[in-house]
Design an enzyme around this catalytic site. Structure first.
Site, PDB file in Angstrom:
ATOM      1  N   GLU A 156       1.069   9.205  -6.282  1.00 60.41           N
ATOM      2  CA  GLU A 156       1.662  10.542  -6.227  1.00 60.41           C
ATOM      3  C   GLU A 156       2.509  10.795  -7.472  1.00 60.41           C
ATOM      4  OE1 GLU A 156       2.903  12.576  -2.591  1.00 60.41           O
ATOM      5  OE2 GLU A 156       3.026  10.559  -1.707  1.00 60.41           O
ATOM      6  N   THR A 187       0.830  -1.203   0.000  1.00 59.65           N
ATOM      7  CA  THR A 187       0.000   0.000   0.000  1.00 59.65           C
ATOM      8  C   THR A 187       0.866   1.255   0.000  1.00 59.65           C
ATOM      9  OG1 THR A 187      -1.776  -1.163   1.160  1.00 59.65           O
ATOM     10  CG2 THR A 187      -1.823   1.248   1.225  1.00 59.65           C
ATOM     11  N   HIS A 191      -7.180   0.612  -0.926  1.00 62.72           N
ATOM     12  CA  HIS A 191      -6.367  -0.410  -1.585  1.00 62.72           C
ATOM     13  C   HIS A 191      -7.235  -1.655  -1.620  1.00 62.72           C
ATOM     14  CE1 HIS A 191      -2.116  -2.342  -2.070  1.00 62.72           C
ATOM     15  NE2 HIS A 191      -2.959  -2.662  -3.054  1.00 62.72           N
TER      16      HIS A 191
END
Length: 141
Positions: free
Chosen positions: A50, A42, A76
């Protein structure tokens, strides 16, 4: 940041997950992480999301500017084994001065693996680095 950046900008970014981006490699000093299955971590997925937003912003940055992640709210949803390609589709949903907000969906070759939103702020890299250096000196007293 260039004024041509507007909400609605979309970008797609792909990456093949290596073994080194799986859970046991996230904090290898922790036995709790080392004992987990080798699936896309994760923490690394967040970094990948990002990165996709950073790539979308790259053409809109002025000399000496970078963007910093300031908020992330993601799920996730599915495990991805190493060797699979993951693709993030990001869409800018808000531009407010130097602040941008992104909607993100990440998929592997079989499933949607994560969705959410992410906020980034544009900064002057030299000024930001100087503030961080000063903070580091202040704490070493």
């Amino acid at each position: 940041m260039k004024t041509t950046l507007t909400a609605g900008l979309e970008h797609t970014f792909s990456y093949r997950v290596p073994r080194e981006k799986t859970v046991p490699f996230l904090y290898p000093e922790s036995d709790l992480f080392r004992e987990m299955p080798e699936v896309f971590a994760t923490g690394f997925m967040v970094g990948f999301m990002e990165w996709a937003c950073m790539e979308a912003l790259r053409p809109y940055l002025d000399e000496g500017e970078r963007t910093l992640g300031t908020m992330i709210n993601i799920t996730h949803q599915a495990a991805t084994p190493p060797g699979m390609e993951v693709t993030a589709r990001v869409r800018c949903i808000e531009v407010d001065g130097k602040r941008t907000v992104w909607e993100i969906e990440a998929r592997d070759e079989a499933d949607v693996i994560g969705t959410g939103t992410h906020e980034r702020v544009t900064v002057n890299l030299d000024k930001f680095s100087a503030r961080v250096a000063a903070k580091g000196k202040a704490t070493k007293g």
